[in-house]
Design an enzyme around this catalytic site. Sequence first.
Site, PDB file in Angstrom:
ATOM      1  N   CYS A  43      -9.914  71.801 -25.886  1.00  0.00           N
ATOM      2  CA  CYS A  43      -9.842  72.898 -26.853  1.00  0.00           C
ATOM      3  C   CYS A  43      -9.016  74.060 -26.308  1.00  0.00           C
ATOM      4  O   CYS A  43      -8.842  74.209 -25.110  1.00  0.00           O
ATOM      5  CB  CYS A  43     -11.249  73.397 -27.180  1.00  0.00           C
TER       6      CYS A  43
ATOM      7  N   ARG B  89      -2.025  71.438 -26.388  1.00  0.00           N
ATOM      8  CA  ARG B  89      -3.211  70.961 -25.686  1.00  0.00           C
ATOM      9  C   ARG B  89      -3.920  69.838 -26.451  1.00  0.00           C
ATOM     10  O   ARG B  89      -4.763  69.139 -25.897  1.00  0.00           O
ATOM     11  CB  ARG B  89      -4.182  72.122 -25.459  1.00  0.00           C
TER      12      ARG B  89
ATOM     13  N   TRP C  46     -10.730  70.210 -30.130  1.00  0.00           N
ATOM     14  CA  TRP C  46     -10.536  68.783 -29.892  1.00  0.00           C
ATOM     15  C   TRP C  46     -11.922  68.157 -29.929  1.00  0.00           C
ATOM     16  O   TRP C  46     -12.752  68.414 -29.068  1.00  0.00           O
ATOM     17  CB  TRP C  46      -9.864  68.560 -28.536  1.00  0.00           C
TER      18      TRP C  46
ATOM     19  N   ASN D 158     -14.494  76.199 -24.944  1.00  0.00           N
ATOM     20  CA  ASN D 158     -13.717  75.086 -24.403  1.00  0.00           C
ATOM     21  C   ASN D 158     -14.564  74.445 -23.318  1.00  0.00           C
ATOM     22  O   ASN D 158     -14.861  75.081 -22.308  1.00  0.00           O
ATOM     23  CB  ASN D 158     -12.386  75.587 -23.832  1.00  0.00           C
ATOM     24  N   GLY D 159     -14.966  73.202 -23.520  1.00  0.00           N
ATOM     25  CA  GLY D 159     -15.796  72.525 -22.533  1.00  0.00           C
ATOM     26  C   GLY D 159     -16.902  71.731 -23.196  1.00  0.00           C
ATOM     27  O   GLY D 159     -16.850  71.407 -24.376  1.00  0.00           O
TER      28      GLY D 159
ATOM     29  N   THR E 108      -1.387  60.192 -14.914  1.00  0.00           N
ATOM     30  CA  THR E 108      -0.050  60.359 -14.356  1.00  0.00           C
ATOM     31  C   THR E 108      -0.087  60.896 -12.930  1.00  0.00           C
ATOM     32  O   THR E 108       0.696  60.467 -12.074  1.00  0.00           O
ATOM     33  CB  THR E 108       0.776  61.285 -15.267  1.00  0.00           C
TER      34      THR E 108
ATOM     35  N   SER F 298      -2.758  67.298  -9.544  1.00  0.00           N
ATOM     36  CA  SER F 298      -3.014  67.652 -10.947  1.00  0.00           C
ATOM     37  C   SER F 298      -1.909  68.554 -11.438  1.00  0.00           C
ATOM     38  O   SER F 298      -1.584  69.545 -10.785  1.00  0.00           O
ATOM     39  CB  SER F 298      -4.371  68.367 -11.077  1.00  0.00           C
TER      40      SER F 298
ATOM     41  N   SER G  28      -1.952  70.474 -14.227  1.00  0.00           N
ATOM     42  CA  SER G  28      -2.511  71.747 -14.688  1.00  0.00           C
ATOM     43  C   SER G  28      -3.321  72.455 -13.622  1.00  0.00           C
ATOM     44  O   SER G  28      -3.481  73.668 -13.668  1.00  0.00           O
ATOM     45  CB  SER G  28      -3.408  71.500 -15.907  1.00  0.00           C
TER      46      SER G  28
ATOM     47  N   THR H 169      -7.818  69.850 -14.287  1.00  0.00           N
ATOM     48  CA  THR H 169      -8.386  68.579 -14.741  1.00  0.00           C
ATOM     49  C   THR H 169      -9.829  68.466 -14.263  1.00  0.00           C
ATOM     50  O   THR H 169     -10.099  68.503 -13.068  1.00  0.00           O
ATOM     51  CB  THR H 169      -7.554  67.402 -14.204  1.00  0.00           C
TER      52      THR H 169
ATOM     53  N   GLU I 141       3.079  53.915 -14.716  1.00  0.00           N
ATOM     54  CA  GLU I 141       3.428  55.156 -15.427  1.00  0.00           C
ATOM     55  C   GLU I 141       4.319  54.877 -16.624  1.00  0.00           C
ATOM     56  O   GLU I 141       4.159  55.496 -17.684  1.00  0.00           O
ATOM     57  CB  GLU I 141       4.120  56.125 -14.459  1.00  0.00           C
TER      58      GLU I 141
ATOM     59  N   LYS J  36       3.307  55.876 -20.470  1.00  0.00           N
ATOM     60  CA  LYS J  36       4.105  56.719 -21.362  1.00  0.00           C
ATOM     61  C   LYS J  36       4.251  56.072 -22.744  1.00  0.00           C
ATOM     62  O   LYS J  36       4.103  56.730 -23.765  1.00  0.00           O
ATOM     63  CB  LYS J  36       5.492  56.977 -20.750  1.00  0.00           C
TER      64      LYS J  36
ATOM     65  N   GLU K 190       0.672  56.173 -24.513  1.00  0.00           N
ATOM     66  CA  GLU K 190       0.054  57.420 -24.955  1.00  0.00           C
ATOM     67  C   GLU K 190       0.813  58.124 -26.066  1.00  0.00           C
ATOM     68  O   GLU K 190       0.196  58.833 -26.870  1.00  0.00           O
ATOM     69  CB  GLU K 190      -0.161  58.369 -23.769  1.00  0.00           C
TER      70      GLU K 190
ATOM     71  N   HIS L 149      -1.819  35.319 -11.381  1.00  0.00           N
ATOM     72  CA  HIS L 149      -3.281  35.361 -11.437  1.00  0.00           C
ATOM     73  C   HIS L 149      -3.763  35.868 -12.797  1.00  0.00           C
ATOM     74  O   HIS L 149      -4.641  36.719 -12.884  1.00  0.00           O
ATOM     75  CB  HIS L 149      -3.822  36.233 -10.299  1.00  0.00           C
TER      76      HIS L 149
ATOM     77  N   LYS M 203      -3.904  67.918 -23.466  1.00  0.00           N
ATOM     78  CA  LYS M 203      -3.097  68.182 -22.278  1.00  0.00           C
ATOM     79  C   LYS M 203      -3.933  68.190 -21.004  1.00  0.00           C
ATOM     80  O   LYS M 203      -3.586  67.594 -20.009  1.00  0.00           O
ATOM     81  CB  LYS M 203      -2.378  69.525 -22.432  1.00  0.00           C
TER      82      LYS M 203
END
Length: 704
Positions: free
Chosen positions: A2, A33, A115, A142-143, A397, A442, A444, A447, A575, A579, A582, A598, A699
Amino acid sequence: MCGIFAYINCHVPRERRHILEVLFNGLRRLEYRGYDSAGISIDADNDDHLEEVKKKKKGLGLGGEAARQLSPPLVFREEGKIEKLVTSVYQEVDATDLDLEFLFASHAGIAHTRWATHGPPSPRNGHPQSSGKGHEFLVVHNGVITNFLVLKETLVRHGFVFESDTDTEVIPKLAKFVYDSLTAEIESNGGGETVKFSQVVMEVMRQIEGAYALIFKSLHYPNELVACKCGSPLLLGVKEFGEEDRRGAFVESELILAKDGKPKEFFLASDASAMVEHTKKVMVIEDNEVVHVRNGSVSIFKFEREKMGKLRGMPRPASVERALSVLAVEVEQIQKGNYDHYMQKEIHEQPESLTTTMRGRLIHGGSKVKGVLLGGLKDHLRTIRRSRRILFIGCGTSYHAGLATRALVEELSGVPVTMELASDLLDRRGPVYREDTAIFVSQSGETADTLEALEYAKSCGALCVGVTNTVGSAIARGTHCGVHINAGCEIGVASTKAYTSQIAAMTMMALALGEDTLSSCSRREAIIDDLINLPDKVREVLKLDNDMKELAKELMEEQSLLVFGRGYNYATALEGALKVKEVALMHSEGILAGEMKHGPLALVDENLPIIVVATRDATCIKQQSVIQQLQARKGRLIVMCTKGDANLMCPNGSYRFIEVPQLQDCLQPIINIVPFQLLAYHLTVLRGFNVDQPRNLAKSVTIS
């Protein structure tokens, strides 16, 4: 995750229209975000109620200014995009004849992008969440509140009626319960005191558990806001008027606590991008700090749970003095410029972000021995070299960036390196020792799983190193030392330039760890030479943009994509697949090529597209063998190879090739990921999806 934003104009007359636009623009800056609903709250006109309210509140000693705005604030919430909220607000303004030209000498407004975690996207689950009828307390959050069910049961027993599915709704209702209880206690003792807004918030903090950043707005405290945080990012911005020096720049104040009565504007936000257009004077709010903005001043208190009693007799919290810092971000950095999307812009910014990451850190040329200077690590290099092991800890990432540099760190330092996904380490409570060095990666620096892993590693006594893109972030502040990657502001949800800068930064870390080893001197110098040339090589790869667009056209109707890599480029496979997954919303899987026999080989046929990363390094011959086995099964191959190696890789087949320039093997993942970024971008656009706001992704990621 959020996004929260708040704006207070204090002794700076602003029209309601202006206040609305500031709030809307703040939310637009936080769109990247990720969100599925949005909401705001502003004040109504209250002059008609002045005399009645004065009489009602006289017994508590609240003056006319407090009484003047006791009519319920206005709350607007909408599912969907911010522009839908904007449209609905102005439609309601027209329907109710609300005066947009009404002038507020002082005003406090709050805003939110949600979110969804608890309850589906809908207006009733949007923020601000309310204490109930009359909106006595409003909260943006937010949380995640982990004990909300217990609190909800308690509040229901006290007569509160819940209207949403959210965990957040318990917070404003709990604030009202606390306020009413304290008010009743004061009245029973003869009155004379006032209930402090910050006191209400700290009692709420004492009872909630989880990760949060909160902003409280209250009918009882007009033109005031209280903010607090624990584990989620929150910043305070200050814009002062009438203090310009001869150069036209704002004079820096050492503290922002003086009640000087000067005109000011205050901003609270989850991210600096929401306030950089208004002010560059900011303060990062620390965990367990309570910030009370009132009458042009800011009071900061330290919340200490163990010292906080229950409602009666709460001790006076210790005040904190904090200095403002100056943002380095420019408005241009948070705008798309000539690009269609932020992700596109950030892919093409990588030569510049890599240059900035390396600037001033590489020693080369002249009579000086080639080397690396990392000021944030220099006092700890000896300790890291003597570690029992090094742990790279990250998510998504950032985890892949650590994986891309693991082999080089082991090679140059001689210390074994373990890779840990933050959530998995926490689930296992895996052993971490005092002799370990834990490196937390990280973009940001906020995270949540990585932050929790940091606290766990610190409790075990390990040396903690941060690799982040955000100065002042929680990881940057919480680690013992670290490296700032200097990639610049990254708005797109899918990390691109931060990833390549993380690899560059950790490559320099590996070089610094190996600088006292004579046997690796020539290897280190060769890597430094290629680091210097790296931005130009990335520019060269970016010329493949049209080729990747054509490849995207061929793949846009496909349902799945496999990517095989090994050695340094196992990280590239993971990665690159991430990409595509996502942003293009296409199933894609990165596979270690050594594991092909395998299980994954069963998927190979003439229809499933497969990208094999086979640039020239120690595993190149093994990748040739993989290509031959895929050819034998009529695999639909796309081969990424070093320029000039196409015939060598597939002498008997006519497949599509992606040819890239060659660098030292440890730097090849930076070069090799760029075509995948371009491919993912073009696939997304061609498939009609929003590349900057992927479905169900945010984000920064809260604890799941």
